[in-house]
Design a protein around this motif. Sequence first.
Motif, PDB file in Angstrom:
ATOM      1  N   ARG A   1      -5.735   7.286 -15.677  1.00  0.00           N
ATOM      2  CA  ARG A   1      -5.033   7.070 -14.406  1.00  0.00           C
ATOM      3  C   ARG A   1      -3.691   6.421 -14.690  1.00  0.00           C
ATOM      4  NH1 ARG A   1      -8.188   4.778  -9.433  1.00  0.00           N
ATOM      5  NH2 ARG A   1      -8.296   2.868 -10.641  1.00  0.00           N
ATOM      6  N   ARG A   2      -2.661   6.929 -14.020  1.00  0.00           N
ATOM      7  CA  ARG A   2      -1.340   6.365 -14.205  1.00  0.00           C
ATOM      8  C   ARG A   2      -1.291   4.957 -13.584  1.00  0.00           C
ATOM      9  NH1 ARG A   2       4.270   9.712 -13.851  1.00  0.00           N
ATOM     10  NH2 ARG A   2       5.613   7.943 -14.297  1.00  0.00           N
ATOM     11  N   ILE A   3      -0.596   4.058 -14.234  1.00  0.00           N
ATOM     12  CA  ILE A   3      -0.513   2.683 -13.755  1.00  0.00           C
ATOM     13  C   ILE A   3       0.873   2.437 -13.164  1.00  0.00           C
ATOM     14  CG2 ILE A   3      -0.627   0.245 -14.417  1.00  0.00           C
ATOM     15  CD1 ILE A   3      -2.467   1.173 -16.749  1.00  0.00           C
ATOM     16  N   GLY A   4       0.910   1.803 -12.001  1.00  0.00           N
ATOM     17  CA  GLY A   4       2.194   1.478 -11.379  1.00  0.00           C
ATOM     18  C   GLY A   4       2.216   1.893  -9.929  1.00  0.00           C
ATOM     19  N   ASP A   5       3.373   1.741  -9.322  1.00  0.00           N
ATOM     20  CA  ASP A   5       3.518   2.047  -7.896  1.00  0.00           C
ATOM     21  C   ASP A   5       4.446   3.242  -7.722  1.00  0.00           C
ATOM     22  OD1 ASP A   5       1.934  -0.239  -7.320  1.00  0.00           O
ATOM     23  OD2 ASP A   5       3.697  -1.484  -7.719  1.00  0.00           O
TER      24      ASP A   5
ATOM     25  N   TYR B   1       3.337   7.938  -1.710  1.00  0.00           N
ATOM     26  CA  TYR B   1       1.950   8.400  -1.824  1.00  0.00           C
ATOM     27  C   TYR B   1       1.425   8.666  -0.427  1.00  0.00           C
ATOM     28  CZ  TYR B   1      -3.077   8.505  -2.488  1.00  0.00           C
ATOM     29  OH  TYR B   1      -4.395   8.892  -2.469  1.00  0.00           O
TER      30      TYR B   1
ATOM     31  N   SER C   1      -2.313   1.803   5.841  1.00  0.00           N
ATOM     32  CA  SER C   1      -3.597   2.492   5.978  1.00  0.00           C
ATOM     33  C   SER C   1      -3.719   2.871   7.442  1.00  0.00           C
ATOM     34  CB  SER C   1      -4.745   1.575   5.580  1.00  0.00           C
ATOM     35  OG  SER C   1      -5.973   2.179   5.912  1.00  0.00           O
TER      36      SER C   1
ATOM     37  N   TRP D   1       6.186  10.736  -8.481  1.00  0.00           N
ATOM     38  CA  TRP D   1       6.511   9.970  -9.688  1.00  0.00           C
ATOM     39  C   TRP D   1       7.807  10.535 -10.239  1.00  0.00           C
ATOM     40  CZ3 TRP D   1       3.644   5.796 -10.536  1.00  0.00           C
ATOM     41  CH2 TRP D   1       2.292   5.789 -10.231  1.00  0.00           C
TER      42      TRP D   1
ATOM     43  N   LEU E   1      -8.038  -1.472   3.259  1.00  0.00           N
ATOM     44  CA  LEU E   1      -6.828  -1.139   2.491  1.00  0.00           C
ATOM     45  C   LEU E   1      -7.046  -1.423   0.998  1.00  0.00           C
ATOM     46  CD1 LEU E   1      -3.801  -0.256   2.875  1.00  0.00           C
ATOM     47  CD2 LEU E   1      -3.237  -2.664   3.027  1.00  0.00           C
TER      48      LEU E   1
ATOM     49  N   GLU F   1      -9.368   1.228  -0.415  1.00  0.00           N
ATOM     50  CA  GLU F   1      -8.625   2.501  -0.564  1.00  0.00           C
ATOM     51  C   GLU F   1      -7.767   2.499  -1.832  1.00  0.00           C
ATOM     52  OE1 GLU F   1      -8.205   3.493   4.224  1.00  0.00           O
ATOM     53  OE2 GLU F   1      -6.430   2.923   3.076  1.00  0.00           O
ATOM     54  N   HIS F   2      -7.172   1.345  -2.133  1.00  0.00           N
ATOM     55  CA  HIS F   2      -6.327   1.278  -3.330  1.00  0.00           C
ATOM     56  C   HIS F   2      -7.140   1.432  -4.612  1.00  0.00           C
ATOM     57  CE1 HIS F   2      -3.009   0.233  -0.748  1.00  0.00           C
ATOM     58  NE2 HIS F   2      -2.201   0.229  -1.790  1.00  0.00           N
ATOM     59  N   SER F   3      -8.403   1.030  -4.568  1.00  0.00           N
ATOM     60  CA  SER F   3      -9.236   1.163  -5.777  1.00  0.00           C
ATOM     61  C   SER F   3      -9.662   2.608  -5.997  1.00  0.00           C
ATOM     62  CB  SER F   3     -10.469   0.263  -5.670  1.00  0.00           C
ATOM     63  OG  SER F   3     -11.392   0.826  -4.760  1.00  0.00           O
ATOM     64  N   GLN F   4      -9.494   3.441  -4.975  1.00  0.00           N
ATOM     65  CA  GLN F   4      -9.976   4.822  -5.074  1.00  0.00           C
ATOM     66  C   GLN F   4      -8.853   5.843  -5.231  1.00  0.00           C
ATOM     67  OE1 GLN F   4     -12.345   4.692  -1.459  1.00  0.00           O
ATOM     68  NE2 GLN F   4     -14.201   4.484  -2.666  1.00  0.00           N
ATOM     69  N   LYS F   5      -7.638   5.355  -5.462  1.00  0.00           N
ATOM     70  CA  LYS F   5      -6.516   6.284  -5.634  1.00  0.00           C
ATOM     71  C   LYS F   5      -6.529   6.892  -7.033  1.00  0.00           C
ATOM     72  CE  LYS F   5      -3.516   4.339  -2.162  1.00  0.00           C
ATOM     73  NZ  LYS F   5      -2.273   3.717  -1.792  1.00  0.00           N
ATOM     74  N   ASP F   6      -5.751   7.956  -7.202  1.00  0.00           N
ATOM     75  CA  ASP F   6      -5.682   8.630  -8.499  1.00  0.00           C
ATOM     76  C   ASP F   6      -4.889   7.825  -9.520  1.00  0.00           C
ATOM     77  OD1 ASP F   6      -7.062  10.714  -7.417  1.00  0.00           O
ATOM     78  OD2 ASP F   6      -5.265  11.826  -6.854  1.00  0.00           O
ATOM     79  N   TYR F   7      -4.197   6.791  -9.064  1.00  0.00           N
ATOM     80  CA  TYR F   7      -3.428   5.946  -9.972  1.00  0.00           C
ATOM     81  C   TYR F   7      -3.848   4.490  -9.776  1.00  0.00           C
ATOM     82  CZ  TYR F   7      -0.689   4.801  -5.819  1.00  0.00           C
ATOM     83  OH  TYR F   7      -0.312   4.385  -4.565  1.00  0.00           O
ATOM     84  N   GLU F   8      -3.444   3.635 -10.697  1.00  0.00           N
ATOM     85  CA  GLU F   8      -3.790   2.218 -10.589  1.00  0.00           C
ATOM     86  C   GLU F   8      -2.581   1.435 -10.099  1.00  0.00           C
ATOM     87  OE1 GLU F   8      -5.690   0.609 -14.053  1.00  0.00           O
ATOM     88  OE2 GLU F   8      -6.828   2.446 -14.348  1.00  0.00           O
ATOM     89  N   PRO F   9      -2.614   0.954  -8.850  1.00  0.00           N
ATOM     90  CA  PRO F   9      -1.469   0.202  -8.326  1.00  0.00           C
ATOM     91  C   PRO F   9      -1.240  -1.066  -9.149  1.00  0.00           C
ATOM     92  CG  PRO F   9      -3.046   0.740  -6.589  1.00  0.00           C
ATOM     93  CD  PRO F   9      -3.716   1.048  -7.877  1.00  0.00           C
TER      94      PRO F   9
END
Lengths: 190, 75
Positions: A49-53, A57, A144, A182, B14, B17-25
Amino acid sequence: MKREKVQGVTAQALTEMLSRLTPEEKREFARLVDLDELVQLKAAVPQKRRIGDPKVYVGTTPSGLSLELPVEHAIEFVRWLADVLAPQRIEIFTSENGGSKEYSCSVDEFSEFLKTHSQPLSENWSMIEFDEVTLVSGGDGCFSLALEDVSREMVRDIAQGALEICGFEHRFSSDEFSAVVWDGELEVKE
Amino acid sequence: MKKNVKSTISFFRLLIEHSQKDYEPSPGHILKRMLIPLCEHFAEIAEKGTKNDAWDVIEGFVQECERGKRRTARS
């Protein structure tokens, strides 16, 4: 354990092992192994999984939508959402002066409210209720949206609208999807 | 449901939801956009809320956990 997972673990172990070999040992290893098998293993390594913001999205959740928008588009999105949902009443619960504050207004009044509260709404947490639809924001464009009684078509329309506000275009066709930006590139999963 | 109770549950959602995204915030994003708001909500409920409010929050969290588990099981 699934075959792909076994291959992935094997490939990672091989990579680790190869990095510890001396140049002579690497040459000997290359003489012994089948190159095609190695290439196959490399392809099977699962993507991390890509890390960051990301810049943007938009993705479906069990409750509706999760959105990360550039902060400069956050208020524009909230205003547009009010127009699309056209609720009878809008109720705002937001962080102000170290505590919480409640406001209530009509759709017509909401635009004016946003003009006078755009900075706290962009930066601080808030919850905005458009009748049965609830938007929660942690600030900085992090949202959300709970849309449980809304059609899947409307969910797709809102997702597409959010992308368009941020300068990206995609027509979603599935009930579950995500779109992420990205490095200026839109990546869509449906 | 009281606004602060509903909002607290919404911030927990919220976070899930962030824990289930395709990326790691980033940790900073999780801290500023979810954990700090949640802490502020907890502080307000502890200060001004009732026992019922606290119980409603816990029940809301449980519902969100169930919803999150269903999604995790599907993926």
